[in-house]
Motif scaffolding. Sequence first.
Motif, PDB file in Angstrom:
ATOM      1  N   HIS A  83       0.809  -1.219   0.000  1.00 58.30           N
ATOM      2  CA  HIS A  83       0.000   0.000   0.000  1.00 58.30           C
ATOM      3  C   HIS A  83       0.845   1.273   0.000  1.00 58.30           C
ATOM      4  O   HIS A  83       0.521   2.252  -0.653  1.00 58.30           O
ATOM      5  N   ASP A  84       1.931   1.235   0.753  1.00 59.57           N
ATOM      6  CA  ASP A  84       2.716   2.460   0.959  1.00 59.57           C
ATOM      7  C   ASP A  84       3.807   2.670  -0.072  1.00 59.57           C
ATOM      8  O   ASP A  84       4.517   3.663  -0.017  1.00 59.57           O
ATOM      9  N   GLN A  85       3.931   1.742  -1.063  1.00 58.71           N
ATOM     10  CA  GLN A  85       5.193   1.798  -1.803  1.00 58.71           C
ATOM     11  C   GLN A  85       5.418   3.089  -2.576  1.00 58.71           C
ATOM     12  O   GLN A  85       6.551   3.509  -2.754  1.00 58.71           O
ATOM     13  N   ASN A  86       4.332   3.748  -2.988  1.00 57.84           N
ATOM     14  CA  ASN A  86       4.542   4.996  -3.727  1.00 57.84           C
ATOM     15  C   ASN A  86       4.261   6.235  -2.891  1.00 57.84           C
ATOM     16  O   ASN A  86       4.077   7.322  -3.410  1.00 57.84           O
ATOM     17  N   PHE A 111       5.722  -4.581  15.640  1.00 58.57           N
ATOM     18  CA  PHE A 111       6.509  -3.878  14.619  1.00 58.57           C
ATOM     19  C   PHE A 111       6.336  -2.363  14.712  1.00 58.57           C
ATOM     20  O   PHE A 111       6.808  -1.631  13.847  1.00 58.57           O
ATOM     21  N   PHE A 112       5.619  -1.897  15.722  1.00 58.49           N
ATOM     22  CA  PHE A 112       5.258  -0.481  15.792  1.00 58.49           C
ATOM     23  C   PHE A 112       6.490   0.434  15.757  1.00 58.49           C
ATOM     24  O   PHE A 112       6.551   1.398  15.006  1.00 58.49           O
ATOM     25  N   LEU A 113       7.481   0.110  16.563  1.00 55.97           N
ATOM     26  CA  LEU A 113       8.683   0.956  16.604  1.00 55.97           C
ATOM     27  C   LEU A 113       9.512   0.808  15.338  1.00 55.97           C
ATOM     28  O   LEU A 113      10.200   1.734  14.930  1.00 55.97           O
ATOM     29  N   HIS A 114       9.448  -0.359  14.728  1.00 55.05           N
ATOM     30  CA  HIS A 114      10.106  -0.523  13.435  1.00 55.05           C
ATOM     31  C   HIS A 114       9.526   0.466  12.423  1.00 55.05           C
ATOM     32  O   HIS A 114      10.252   1.195  11.760  1.00 55.05           O
ATOM     33  N   GLU A 115       8.200   0.492  12.383  1.00 54.15           N
ATOM     34  CA  GLU A 115       7.521   1.298  11.367  1.00 54.15           C
ATOM     35  C   GLU A 115       7.594   2.790  11.645  1.00 54.15           C
ATOM     36  O   GLU A 115       7.408   3.597  10.743  1.00 54.15           O
ATOM     37  N   SER A 116       7.832   3.141  12.911  1.00 53.87           N
ATOM     38  CA  SER A 116       7.895   4.570  13.228  1.00 53.87           C
ATOM     39  C   SER A 116       9.340   4.994  13.476  1.00 53.87           C
ATOM     40  O   SER A 116      10.039   5.433  12.564  1.00 53.87           O
ATOM     41  N   MET A 117       9.827   4.818  14.681  1.00 56.82           N
ATOM     42  CA  MET A 117      11.112   5.399  15.065  1.00 56.82           C
ATOM     43  C   MET A 117      12.311   4.805  14.321  1.00 56.82           C
ATOM     44  O   MET A 117      13.269   5.514  14.026  1.00 56.82           O
ATOM     45  N   PHE A 118      12.288   3.494  14.050  1.00 58.83           N
ATOM     46  CA  PHE A 118      13.448   2.876  13.406  1.00 58.83           C
ATOM     47  C   PHE A 118      13.643   3.468  12.005  1.00 58.83           C
ATOM     48  O   PHE A 118      14.709   3.987  11.662  1.00 58.83           O
ATOM     49  N   ILE A 119      12.565   3.436  11.235  1.00 59.42           N
ATOM     50  CA  ILE A 119      12.654   3.958   9.865  1.00 59.42           C
ATOM     51  C   ILE A 119      12.890   5.473   9.884  1.00 59.42           C
ATOM     52  O   ILE A 119      13.719   6.000   9.130  1.00 59.42           O
ATOM     53  N   ALA A 120      12.195   6.178  10.768  1.00 58.84           N
ATOM     54  CA  ALA A 120      12.354   7.635  10.822  1.00 58.84           C
ATOM     55  C   ALA A 120      13.791   8.020  11.175  1.00 58.84           C
ATOM     56  O   ALA A 120      14.328   9.010  10.663  1.00 58.84           O
ATOM     57  N   PRO A 136      16.433   0.409   2.318  1.00 58.25           N
ATOM     58  CA  PRO A 136      15.759  -0.729   1.667  1.00 58.25           C
ATOM     59  C   PRO A 136      15.633  -1.948   2.593  1.00 58.25           C
ATOM     60  O   PRO A 136      14.574  -2.571   2.657  1.00 58.25           O
ATOM     61  N   LYS A 137      16.708  -2.246   3.322  1.00 57.10           N
ATOM     62  CA  LYS A 137      16.641  -3.381   4.273  1.00 57.10           C
ATOM     63  C   LYS A 137      15.499  -3.196   5.275  1.00 57.10           C
ATOM     64  O   LYS A 137      14.790  -4.138   5.621  1.00 57.10           O
ATOM     65  N   ALA A 138      15.366  -1.954   5.758  1.00 59.95           N
ATOM     66  CA  ALA A 138      14.326  -1.687   6.751  1.00 59.95           C
ATOM     67  C   ALA A 138      12.947  -1.739   6.110  1.00 59.95           C
ATOM     68  O   ALA A 138      12.000  -2.287   6.688  1.00 59.95           O
ATOM     69  N   MET A 139      12.822  -1.189   4.909  1.00 57.49           N
ATOM     70  CA  MET A 139      11.514  -1.170   4.260  1.00 57.49           C
ATOM     71  C   MET A 139      11.054  -2.594   3.925  1.00 57.49           C
ATOM     72  O   MET A 139       9.873  -2.910   4.032  1.00 57.49           O
ATOM     73  N   ALA A 143      15.920  -6.158   7.826  1.00 55.40           N
ATOM     74  CA  ALA A 143      16.346  -5.629   9.119  1.00 55.40           C
ATOM     75  C   ALA A 143      15.085  -5.184   9.850  1.00 55.40           C
ATOM     76  O   ALA A 143      14.461  -4.191   9.475  1.00 55.40           O
ATOM     77  N   ILE A 144      14.705  -5.967  10.858  1.00 55.13           N
ATOM     78  CA  ILE A 144      13.568  -5.550  11.698  1.00 55.13           C
ATOM     79  C   ILE A 144      14.189  -4.809  12.874  1.00 55.13           C
ATOM     80  O   ILE A 144      15.072  -5.350  13.551  1.00 55.13           O
ATOM     81  N   GLY A 145      13.744  -3.601  13.107  1.00 56.32           N
ATOM     82  CA  GLY A 145      14.463  -2.802  14.100  1.00 56.32           C
ATOM     83  C   GLY A 145      13.588  -2.098  15.117  1.00 56.32           C
ATOM     84  O   GLY A 145      12.360  -2.106  15.047  1.00 56.32           O
TER      85      GLY A 145
END
Lengths: 668, 668
Positions: A83-86, A111-120, A136-139, A143-145
């Motif tokens: 959904h988010d790719q573009n 995965f909440f922190l992965h999707e917010s703070m890790f990627i940010a 890319p690894k995170a997306m 790499a789950i972070g």
Amino acid sequence: MTSTKVNVDLVRERAKCTFDLKELIHFVDGGEEITSERKAFEETVLAIKELKDDIPEDYLSHKERYENAIRKACILRELRVRHDQNKPLIPEKPTYVYNILPATIKDISPFFLHESMFIATIWGLMNDEQKAEWLPKAMEMKAIGTYAQTELGHGTFLRGLETTATYDPETEEFILNTPTLTAYKWWPGGLGHTVNHCIVVAQLYTQGKCHGIQPFIVQIRDLETHMPLPGVHVGEIGPKMGFQTANNGFLGFKNFRIPRKNMLMRNSEVKKDGTFVRSRSDKLTYGTMVIVRVNIVNDAAMQLSAAAIIAVRYSAVRHQSQPKPNEPEPQILDYVTQQRKLFINIATGHALRIVGRWLWKTMLGVLQNISEGNLEQLPELHALSCCLKAVCTQDCTAGIEQCRLACGGHGYMKSSNLPLLYGLTTAAMTYEGENTVLLLQTARFLLKTWTQILEGDTKLNPTVLYLLNFAKPTDYRWENTNQGIIKGFQAVAAGKIKTAYDTAMKHVGAGKSQEEAWNLASIQLVEASEAHCRVIICEVFSNEIQRASNTLSPNLSRVLQQLVELYLVHWALEKKGDILLYSTISRDDIAALRIRYEELLALIRPNAVGLADGFDFRDEVLNSTLGAYDGRVYERLMEEALKSPLNAEPVNSSFHKYIKPFWEKAKL
Amino acid sequence: MTSTKVNVDLVRERAKCTFDLKELIHFVDGGEEITSERKAFEETVLAIKELKDDIPEDYLSHKERYENAIRKACILRELRVRHDQNKPLIPEKPTYVYNILPATIKDISPFFLHESMFIATIWGLMNDEQKAEWLPKAMEMKAIGTYAQTELGHGTFLRGLETTATYDPETEEFILNTPTLTAYKWWPGGLGHTVNHCIVVAQLYTQGKCHGIQPFIVQIRDLETHMPLPGVHVGEIGPKMGFQTANNGFLGFKNFRIPRKNMLMRNSEVKKDGTFVRSRSDKLTYGTMVIVRVNIVNDAAMQLSAAAIIAVRYSAVRHQSQPKPNEPEPQILDYVTQQRKLFINIATGHALRIVGRWLWKTMLGVLQNISEGNLEQLPELHALSCCLKAVCTQDCTAGIEQCRLACGGHGYMKSSNLPLLYGLTTAAMTYEGENTVLLLQTARFLLKTWTQILEGDTKLNPTVLYLLNFAKPTDYRWENTNQGIIKGFQAVAAGKIKTAYDTAMKHVGAGKSQEEAWNLASIQLVEASEAHCRVIICEVFSNEIQRASNTLSPNLSRVLQQLVELYLVHWALEKKGDILLYSTISRDDIAALRIRYEELLALIRPNAVGLADGFDFRDEVLNSTLGAYDGRVYERLMEEALKSPLNAEPVNSSFHKYIKPFWEKAKL
């Protein structure tokens, strides 16, 4: 859903509604297109059978809940990647995707922190080369972070963090260590058993000197086996009031080595030989924190809205007591004390969503300026986001509790979903900046502004410009109008800022240090900050609804204006003690406000259910026995109860195991 | 416990304490003998190894928790039977035995309603013959029971209950029926799978006529097999915010027959032929309700005290931030904003325990008079117990949350025990009379009193005598003293009662019915009732500490006086808006109160830990990682986390089951 199945009271309430429901829904969403997009996404997600639970989460053990959450989080993540790719990483408007989590994971995703703070953080604090490797690894979630900053002994005071990263030029590595028990990382979501990477904030030592805290990206588990790597001590921190499935964890290091390039080098760098170079202002890290806090304002508003929908619908369905003999029991929504508990929360739900959207827009503007090298507005934005995060989470937490208590005993049941909404929202009073600490941050900005004013400087930031009108100590001439009330709040804020300033100065004058004086004035400072924040919320809510009224139909506009007025009068009455201190408000004015308040409750009453419907939360999102669209409250309560594993057996084993032997003993 | 193991900050705090700790403990308990008895009992119970849990409750599934609770409840019940055998059913003082439940069951016992309402109802509403049969069975727990009154559709409005008991003179039986879904009994503790009997409140039909609600004793499960009897549909209602182990249940009947003698016949009777005879006043049933509400006041005070101990000790151990460069981080207890959050809760804990004890004594006197046939004081006692139950549970709930939030993120962890304390106390805002409904009950009494005054009747009940001083509308001349503040609150209460009365009368004058007028004035009525209640609490707290000071040492007396003053000044500042409306209080007075408030925080600061210790809760009772006597906060947090079953395995199965397959899919 056919109307024949809907509770008769709700049918009657909906027929009474004076405005066009669709128009309100589009207004709440921020436009018809957004509504369509949201609905389509909800439809896609909620059609997935695997996301539905057979047994309600609350019957499972702690461990089972975690495993079930991972199962669902993987399904959702896959969807979201597609959904988010573009989409841009920071969307134009606050994200509404949040809305499906309560319908699927129910609680917080691991995965909440992965999707917010890790990627940010990767996005914000890595240099371009690092970003090219890690984003890319995170997306893709290879790499789950998570983001590991807070330690057992330190949350608020970042300079006090104890984890160390010591540079070894021999091997060009950092050596991570957790020197004490209190140095353990503690709280990061997903850290327990979910992530294989994390951003670790540690004290950087190089060339024999400490350079303060810096972020590092650290792999902590084997990518194939998921086993913790040698030198890593990791696990989960145990159960909480909410966030049961967030998998918050602890993390300790013992001489754990990572390559030099794993320091996040956008703002600072460690050269091969160990030389430390600071390249950009630390202030930039405020950026990420602001985004997170703005999101919290929106989340809190969503959760309060959900609670208000549940309580309003339940109050329309529930009948109780018989004030007049031989007449039917009234809907509890007809009791004025109930209206007092509920309608302010509908108004606050709208107010804070609008404030959240305004703050998001303001933030995007400031971030744009920053990217062009202009940091001027950052302190104001920081001050704004601090007090709004604090006051909004406080108001929403209190509001959700009020909604829960307004549902009586049934609100205490987890199946009402009100306890979970409370648990999630109250957590936000503490995380991402403890509320009292944040209010004191804003107070610092306000006192600086006050000093500017005393020094005759009139070039103030826009959100504090109003203070100029109150620079001279005169009582504000009270008027019982919307604008009058807002000016009254401005007078209160100015008065409180002045009192706090004078208190601090008095203590300095009496020989106290700046720091002691600040502490001694801190009750006043917190109050000043809260009062300023109330001004902002009232102004933005009032202005934005005023502005929108040009494009809205008169019927909807009128109702929204009633909510604005209710919000203003409610807070004027709540804060009458302050207003009496700083304005000419009279007893008659207060009596008139009280009468107006009760009139407004009566005016809003016919539209109460319509306004609740207008937030347009699907039943799956509300996830409440009391709040579903069709009002089948009692049927749902019983259906949920029957799902209890205890109810699967007529006699529980404890009878034979404990009660019978107890009787035997008692005979002796 | 050796002092070498105690956290150094706590050792230092305890050394600073200016009063004799033992003296305070005896004062709090109500006498040295009671302290010894309490300690001995705690010692006995807490020595039982079987009452200790291997795995913390929060890791278990809903079903496992219930089974574990039954196991422990049987052990406790055996002990209690032995301990209580020579005690009167209503003890001289509020029971302190409660104190061991948090240390053993942790949550609510599934026998809780058996031990309270079931036995109390047998004792209060059965005639002598019935009592002779049932009391021994209940005391030996051969009949395990609960009290089934509330239904899915009715809590507050008892006349609306739908369960029916229809007398059949042919067989001399009542036929019980649950005519609708909303008629299901819902909430009674232990009803789900624990009890084999219950008191059922049902609409009595005999000789073709309804005689309103009556209580019946009903066996619902087979005594040998524990199977529900035919015609009985029983189960549990599912998870709640707290009360997880209370086993609250639902109950429906289908043509279920019980013998005529199972109606509780102390007040009313159904003769063999079906003739209904009412023998005594219904008012007597108030008696039981008053006892229950008085107990709630005491429980809430205990729970708030526990929260205050935890938060104060944690705040002494926790260090954070560095206001002055190069100085050590201060204890968070030294921040004035923290003191503001905590010290009022110490004061409130003392205030409400003292009020609870006073109310108990008052109640015993009234019950004595009732037994001699004098019902005169019953309305006043009812009004008192209603508003005190409401305001105390409200204050304690808010106070516990404030203590929890004052512990930052760690307070959100279940191992702090603060979430459970909150969950249990907030429940009391709803059960045994919803708080708003109770405040309106008291308001009815206050309006009657006001009418008396307007009619020139000066023979008022003692707790409302003060209203005579405010019968004529003059502003109270404010004084910044303890007595001055109390009189100020009296002026506020009187002013609010008058406003509520006038509002109701205005609506009647405008043609509204009495009932509509009451509803339209209800916001005012609730506020009047709260204001009256604040007067009572302030007066009783202040008077009782004053009285005790004759026997206490000057050192302890001084500290307790500080708590009284803090309580008064805190509420004066909170309610300054009301006080400004009804007295001559000036801005300077308010500024002086604010300064005095901050002085009091500083005066109390050195004794804060001593005051927390003075409540004398054993570590097992506090059951908190943050609040133990020795202050090993961080060690305990980690020890508790390591007990998580998730931490028993380095890799959770969900990695292989869900995350790896997710990666595989993502590759496609």
